[in-house]
Design a protein around this motif. Structure first.
Motif, short mmCIF file in Angstrom:
data_model
loop_
_atom_site.label_atom_id
_atom_site.label_comp_id
_atom_site.label_asym_id
_atom_site.label_seq_id
_atom_site.Cartn_x
_atom_site.Cartn_y
_atom_site.Cartn_z
N TYR A 1 45.13 36.82 34.52
CA TYR A 1 43.53 38.06 35.70
C TYR A 1 44.21 37.79 36.63
O TYR A 1 43.84 39.13 37.49
N LEU A 2 44.42 36.55 37.86
CA LEU A 2 45.02 37.02 38.88
C LEU A 2 46.39 37.28 39.44
O LEU A 2 46.10 38.20 40.56
N ILE B 1 44.21 43.03 45.96
CA ILE B 1 43.23 43.33 46.96
C ILE B 1 43.49 44.16 48.14
O ILE B 1 42.88 44.84 47.80
N ASP C 1 47.13 40.39 38.51
CA ASP C 1 46.71 41.55 37.93
C ASP C 1 46.13 41.87 39.15
O ASP C 1 45.50 42.95 39.60
N LEU C 2 45.12 40.65 40.05
CA LEU C 2 44.14 41.02 40.85
C LEU C 2 45.07 41.69 41.85
O LEU C 2 45.82 40.62 42.89
#
Length: 225
Positions: free
Chosen positions: A90-91, A96, A93-94
């Motif tokens: 998940y990280l 910011i 694809d994050l």
């Protein structure tokens, strides 16, 4: 000169992590290997004792408590591996606040880079530098054979970068191992990946999907400045 070549050969074989993504992958690899090493060691010890001892322990083979332990313990280990795996997935694809967006188009057999900016956008092609042109350059500018390109992909280091990939003809794969980047370039589809370079320098990669006779001759050369 000989020492310099040996150092570069050592660097080419054992690449250092140069992005947050590959650092996290290495951390997860070491974390998983800790469990695998313990499991393999335990199994080898048990097998060695069984082969060495000619006697049979029926309490060991028919023990309900042991059955419960070696049923629940693997479940616990799998959960301890699955949670960080899903978390890191998940990280990756994050997204910011990317400071730069790059569009990479794969073609037979070269790459096209498009840099999107708030003021202007640029597009340029990148071909492999032929051997006859590579040997004419000065030694410190020569680069790696079959990996150096006539035009490099220029990115800033220390900032979050979004990379969009697609293809103009067949399926390609944009891959830079030292950065932990490997994303397919599929015709009619736009894939996205986020990465952040930790240090300035040159980072090499190649197409990781067999795309035709020129598959081995479409390298990637990214320069972080």
């Amino acid at each position: 000169m000989k020492n310099f070549k040996s150092k570069m050969l050592f660097y080419n074989i054992f690449l250092n992590s140069s992005s947050i993504s590959i650092s996290v992958m290495e951390e997860f690899h070491d974390y998983t290997m800790m469990f695998l090493s313990a499991i393999i060691t335990f199994i080898m010890i048990v097998m060695f004792k069984i082969l060495k001892n000619k006697m049979t322990n029926y309490k060991f083979k028919e023990n309900m408590n042991l059955e419960i332990i070696w049923t629940m313990l693997p479940m616990l280990i799998l959960l301890m591996i699955a949670y960080p795996s899903l978390y890191y997935l998940y990280l990756f694809d994050l997204m910011i606040n990317p400071s730069m967006t790059i569009k990479v188009l794969g073609a037979q057999w070269y790459w096209i880079y498009e840099n999107f900016d708030s003021n202007m956008g640029t597009s340029y092609s990148s071909y492999m530098t032929p051997d006859n042109e590579l040997i004419k350059q000065e030694y410190y500018k020569m680069g790696w054979r079959l990996l150096e390109t006539d035009t490099r992909l220029i990115v800033p280091y220390g900032t979050e970068i979004q990379c969009l990939t697609t293809s103009l003809d067949v399926i390609h794969s944009f891959s830079i191992p030292e950065m932990g980047i490997k994303i397919d370039a599929i015709p009619g589809r736009l894939n996205s990946i986020i990465f952040q370079v930790n240090k300035p320098g040159l980072f090499y990669g190649q197409c990781a999907e067999i795309c035709g006779t020129g598959h081995s001759f479409m390298p990637i050369c990214m320069e972080a400045i």
